[in-house]
Design a protein around this motif. Structure first.
Motif, PDB file in Angstrom:
ATOM      1  N   ASP A   3       0.871  -1.184   0.000  1.00  0.00           N
ATOM      2  CA  ASP A   3       0.000   0.000   0.000  1.00  0.00           C
ATOM      3  C   ASP A   3       0.906   1.231   0.000  1.00  0.00           C
ATOM      4  O   ASP A   3       1.227   1.784   1.051  1.00  0.00           O
ATOM      5  N   PHE A   4       1.310   1.646  -1.182  1.00  0.00           N
ATOM      6  CA  PHE A   4       2.317   2.704  -1.300  1.00  0.00           C
ATOM      7  C   PHE A   4       1.848   4.007  -0.664  1.00  0.00           C
ATOM      8  O   PHE A   4       2.551   4.601   0.156  1.00  0.00           O
ATOM      9  N   GLN A   5       0.664   4.452  -1.019  1.00  0.00           N
ATOM     10  CA  GLN A   5       0.180   5.731  -0.486  1.00  0.00           C
ATOM     11  C   GLN A   5      -0.062   5.657   1.012  1.00  0.00           C
ATOM     12  O   GLN A   5       0.209   6.619   1.747  1.00  0.00           O
ATOM     13  N   GLY A   6      -0.551   4.528   1.481  1.00  0.00           N
ATOM     14  CA  GLY A   6      -0.783   4.375   2.903  1.00  0.00           C
ATOM     15  C   GLY A   6       0.505   4.425   3.701  1.00  0.00           C
ATOM     16  O   GLY A   6       0.601   5.134   4.714  1.00  0.00           O
ATOM     17  N   SER A   7       1.518   3.680   3.259  1.00  0.00           N
ATOM     18  CA  SER A   7       2.806   3.680   3.962  1.00  0.00           C
ATOM     19  C   SER A   7       3.475   5.044   3.877  1.00  0.00           C
ATOM     20  O   SER A   7       4.064   5.518   4.860  1.00  0.00           O
ATOM     21  N   LEU A   8       3.368   5.687   2.717  1.00  0.00           N
ATOM     22  CA  LEU A   8       3.949   7.025   2.570  1.00  0.00           C
ATOM     23  C   LEU A   8       3.287   7.995   3.550  1.00  0.00           C
ATOM     24  O   LEU A   8       3.970   8.804   4.209  1.00  0.00           O
ATOM     25  N   GLY A   9       1.966   7.901   3.691  1.00  0.00           N
ATOM     26  CA  GLY A   9       1.267   8.757   4.623  1.00  0.00           C
ATOM     27  C   GLY A   9       1.646   8.486   6.075  1.00  0.00           C
ATOM     28  O   GLY A   9       1.759   9.408   6.892  1.00  0.00           O
ATOM     29  N   ASP A  10       1.882   7.212   6.406  1.00  0.00           N
ATOM     30  CA  ASP A  10       2.297   6.866   7.771  1.00  0.00           C
ATOM     31  C   ASP A  10       3.660   7.467   8.105  1.00  0.00           C
ATOM     32  O   ASP A  10       3.869   8.029   9.184  1.00  0.00           O
ATOM     33  N   TRP A  11       4.599   7.333   7.175  1.00  0.00           N
ATOM     34  CA  TRP A  11       5.961   7.798   7.438  1.00  0.00           C
ATOM     35  C   TRP A  11       6.043   9.330   7.456  1.00  0.00           C
ATOM     36  O   TRP A  11       6.789   9.898   8.248  1.00  0.00           O
ATOM     37  N   THR A  12       5.284   9.970   6.592  1.00  0.00           N
ATOM     38  CA  THR A  12       5.359  11.431   6.561  1.00  0.00           C
ATOM     39  C   THR A  12       4.431  12.066   7.595  1.00  0.00           C
ATOM     40  O   THR A  12       4.749  13.127   8.147  1.00  0.00           O
ATOM     41  N   GLY A  13       3.297  11.428   7.887  1.00  0.00           N
ATOM     42  CA  GLY A  13       2.355  11.988   8.835  1.00  0.00           C
ATOM     43  C   GLY A  13       2.654  11.598  10.265  1.00  0.00           C
ATOM     44  O   GLY A  13       2.973  12.429  11.120  1.00  0.00           O
ATOM     45  N   LEU A  14       2.606  10.293  10.558  1.00  0.00           N
ATOM     46  CA  LEU A  14       2.793   9.821  11.925  1.00  0.00           C
ATOM     47  C   LEU A  14       4.229   9.971  12.409  1.00  0.00           C
ATOM     48  O   LEU A  14       4.475  10.324  13.564  1.00  0.00           O
ATOM     49  N   LEU A  15       5.194   9.676  11.533  1.00  0.00           N
ATOM     50  CA  LEU A  15       6.591   9.683  11.955  1.00  0.00           C
ATOM     51  C   LEU A  15       7.323  10.972  11.598  1.00  0.00           C
ATOM     52  O   LEU A  15       8.459  11.182  12.047  1.00  0.00           O
ATOM     53  N   GLY A  16       6.700  11.820  10.780  1.00  0.00           N
ATOM     54  CA  GLY A  16       7.272  13.135  10.521  1.00  0.00           C
ATOM     55  C   GLY A  16       8.421  13.185   9.550  1.00  0.00           C
ATOM     56  O   GLY A  16       9.128  14.193   9.466  1.00  0.00           O
ATOM     57  N   TYR A  17       8.634  12.103   8.787  1.00  0.00           N
ATOM     58  CA  TYR A  17       9.694  12.126   7.774  1.00  0.00           C
ATOM     59  C   TYR A  17       9.282  13.026   6.611  1.00  0.00           C
ATOM     60  O   TYR A  17       8.095  13.238   6.367  1.00  0.00           O
ATOM     61  N   GLU A  18      10.260  13.528   5.890  1.00  0.00           N
ATOM     62  CA  GLU A  18      10.018  14.348   4.713  1.00  0.00           C
ATOM     63  C   GLU A  18      10.315  13.545   3.448  1.00  0.00           C
ATOM     64  O   GLU A  18      11.282  12.781   3.405  1.00  0.00           O
ATOM     65  N   CYS A  19       9.473  13.712   2.437  1.00  0.00           N
ATOM     66  CA  CYS A  19       9.700  13.050   1.154  1.00  0.00           C
ATOM     67  C   CYS A  19      10.665  13.906   0.334  1.00  0.00           C
ATOM     68  O   CYS A  19      10.353  15.048  -0.002  1.00  0.00           O
ATOM     69  N   VAL A  20      11.845  13.359   0.044  1.00  0.00           N
ATOM     70  CA  VAL A  20      12.868  14.142  -0.657  1.00  0.00           C
ATOM     71  C   VAL A  20      13.003  13.737  -2.129  1.00  0.00           C
ATOM     72  O   VAL A  20      13.614  14.467  -2.919  1.00  0.00           O
ATOM     73  N   GLU A  21      12.415  12.609  -2.508  1.00  0.00           N
ATOM     74  CA  GLU A  21      12.508  12.177  -3.908  1.00  0.00           C
ATOM     75  C   GLU A  21      11.435  11.129  -4.170  1.00  0.00           C
ATOM     76  O   GLU A  21      11.237  10.223  -3.359  1.00  0.00           O
ATOM     77  N   THR A  22      10.744  11.253  -5.285  1.00  0.00           N
ATOM     78  CA  THR A  22       9.817  10.214  -5.721  1.00  0.00           C
ATOM     79  C   THR A  22      10.146   9.856  -7.167  1.00  0.00           C
ATOM     80  O   THR A  22      10.778  10.630  -7.894  1.00  0.00           O
ATOM     81  N   GLY A  23       9.726   8.696  -7.569  1.00  0.00           N
ATOM     82  CA  GLY A  23       9.982   8.296  -8.947  1.00  0.00           C
ATOM     83  C   GLY A  23       9.654   6.828  -9.133  1.00  0.00           C
ATOM     84  O   GLY A  23       8.835   6.262  -8.388  1.00  0.00           O
ATOM     85  N   LYS A  24      10.285   6.233 -10.118  1.00  0.00           N
ATOM     86  CA  LYS A  24      10.109   4.816 -10.405  1.00  0.00           C
ATOM     87  C   LYS A  24      11.475   4.134 -10.444  1.00  0.00           C
ATOM     88  O   LYS A  24      12.475   4.748 -10.797  1.00  0.00           O
ATOM     89  N   VAL A  25      11.484   2.883 -10.037  1.00  0.00           N
ATOM     90  CA  VAL A  25      12.750   2.144  -9.956  1.00  0.00           C
ATOM     91  C   VAL A  25      13.361   2.026 -11.350  1.00  0.00           C
ATOM     92  O   VAL A  25      12.731   1.490 -12.268  1.00  0.00           O
ATOM     93  N   PRO A  26      14.604   2.506 -11.537  1.00  0.00           N
ATOM     94  CA  PRO A  26      15.243   2.403 -12.854  1.00  0.00           C
ATOM     95  C   PRO A  26      15.845   1.020 -13.075  1.00  0.00           C
ATOM     96  O   PRO A  26      16.045   0.256 -12.117  1.00  0.00           O
ATOM     97  N   ILE A  27      16.165   0.734 -14.299  1.00  0.00           N
ATOM     98  CA  ILE A  27      16.701  -0.580 -14.647  1.00  0.00           C
ATOM     99  C   ILE A  27      18.006  -0.861 -13.915  1.00  0.00           C
ATOM    100  O   ILE A  27      18.277  -1.999 -13.511  1.00  0.00           O
ATOM    101  N   GLU A  28      18.834   0.167 -13.707  1.00  0.00           N
ATOM    102  CA  GLU A  28      20.128  -0.056 -13.045  1.00  0.00           C
ATOM    103  C   GLU A  28      19.938  -0.599 -11.627  1.00  0.00           C
ATOM    104  O   GLU A  28      20.660  -1.503 -11.194  1.00  0.00           O
ATOM    105  N   LEU A  29      18.959  -0.045 -10.907  1.00  0.00           N
ATOM    106  CA  LEU A  29      18.730  -0.516  -9.543  1.00  0.00           C
ATOM    107  C   LEU A  29      18.007  -1.861  -9.535  1.00  0.00           C
ATOM    108  O   LEU A  29      18.363  -2.761  -8.764  1.00  0.00           O
ATOM    109  N   ALA A  30      16.981  -2.016 -10.356  1.00  0.00           N
ATOM    110  CA  ALA A  30      16.258  -3.289 -10.403  1.00  0.00           C
ATOM    111  C   ALA A  30      17.206  -4.441 -10.714  1.00  0.00           C
ATOM    112  O   ALA A  30      17.140  -5.516 -10.090  1.00  0.00           O
ATOM    113  N   ASN A  31      18.117  -4.222 -11.655  1.00  0.00           N
ATOM    114  CA  ASN A  31      19.090  -5.245 -12.009  1.00  0.00           C
ATOM    115  C   ASN A  31      20.093  -5.460 -10.880  1.00  0.00           C
ATOM    116  O   ASN A  31      20.428  -6.601 -10.531  1.00  0.00           O
TER     117      ASN A  31
END
Length: 303
Positions: free
Chosen positions: A17-45
């Motif tokens: 649950d991407f949006q749910g977990s993101l909301g938990d970490w930024t809302g409940l735990l107070g973390y800041e989102c510094v980068e969003t995107g999609k996993v590139p081939i270099e990392l997946a590989n």
């Protein structure tokens, strides 16, 4: 300099649950989102998880962290058989917090389920860590320690919930796991100790006084991870083919030189940008407990 050899740079969590977990970490735990995107081939590989290619991902940091340490969420399907604290590999991240009782009150009734209440630590004015599980099955230890413990230095939290200070590893063969982190990665073996672990005992239905044996891996006075001998009944972590392990999926560690790592790499190193990699080389390996370890080259010579 923060990026010293052995420093925990990131803990990656697989989240259905991407949006749910993101909301938990930024809302409940107070973390800041510094980068969003999609996993590139270099990392997946490099992770050995090609089916994560194109998956949504978010890089999070404690406020005021200065780009030093992160938590990363990677979206992938749920593994229905996954049970937190019952399988080998990375089973928990310990984060430094400013006020343990206050955080406990904030999390009450939230999707981040607290497993143990805060208690006054024996012989100390501080509090015992509270243990919790997130909605993705990630295990989190919130620790208010801000001094020296077992000759290791635990930093004072600068945010309500600050960075990961220790990663917890469940091993079938603790000695083999320790040797890997020492011989292959160039870290040091710290002390070995026994203590009752409420979250382990609860997961396996053991008496509360049951003790587990653990060895600390460190670099100087800086802790890296805690390798625990888990009870009988612990199993290999099942994961979907081509994906990351569920829950606490991967730990990213700074190393002086990838060339000096004495373990097979999943894929050749890649130079990556963004806040986490900052134009440095990275590659992954698997440890003796099956744990997925991402190594980020910090420079500074051989191991």
């Amino acid at each position: 300099m923060f990026d010293t050899h052995g420093r925990i740079k990131c803990g990656t969590i697989s989240v259905p649950d991407f949006q749910g977990s993101l909301g938990d970490w930024t809302g409940l735990l107070g973390y800041e989102c510094v980068e969003t995107g999609k996993v590139p081939i270099e990392l997946a590989n490099g992770w050995g998880a090609l089916k994560t290619l194109g998956a949504r991902t978010a890089l999070l940091a404690p406020p005021g962290g200065g780009g030093a340490a992160f938590v990363r969420l990677v979206e992938q399907p749920a593994v229905l058989a996954y049970l937190p604290m019952r399988t080998y590999g990375w089973v928990g991240y310990e984060l430094s917090v400013r006020d343990v009782p206050s955080l406990h009150d904030r999390l009450h009734g939230s999707p981040i389920r607290v497993l143990t209440p805060p208690e006054c630590a024996p012989g100390s004015a501080g509090w015992t860590p509270i243990e919790a599980t997130g909605r993705a099955g990630e295990v989190l230890f919130f620790n208010g320690a801000n001094d020296t413990l077992r000759d290791l230095e635990f930093p004072r939290a600068a945010a309500d919930v600050d960075r990961i200070t220790v990663a917890m590893l469940a091993a079938a063969d603790r000695a083999a796991a320790v040797r890997f982190h020492v011989d292959a990665l160039g870290f040091s073996e710290g002390g070995t100790f026994r203590l009752p672990y409420p979250v382990i005992n609860a997961a396996f239905g053991l008496p509360p006084e049951t003790e587990s044996e653990a060895t600390v891996i460190s670099v100087g006075r800086m802790p890296v991870c805690e390798i625990d001998q888990f009870p009988p009944g612990t199993t290999e972590r099942k994961q979907l083919l081509g994906y990351l392990p569920p829950g606490n999926a991967m730990v990213s560690l700074a190393v002086r030189s990838l060339n000096a790592v004495r373990a097979p790499l999943i894929a050749p190193p890649e130079t990556m940008g963004g806040p986490l990699y900052a134009g440095r080389r990275t590659a992954c390996t698997r440890g003796a407990a099956g744990e997925l370890i991402e190594l980020i080259e910090a420079g500074g010579g051989t191991l």
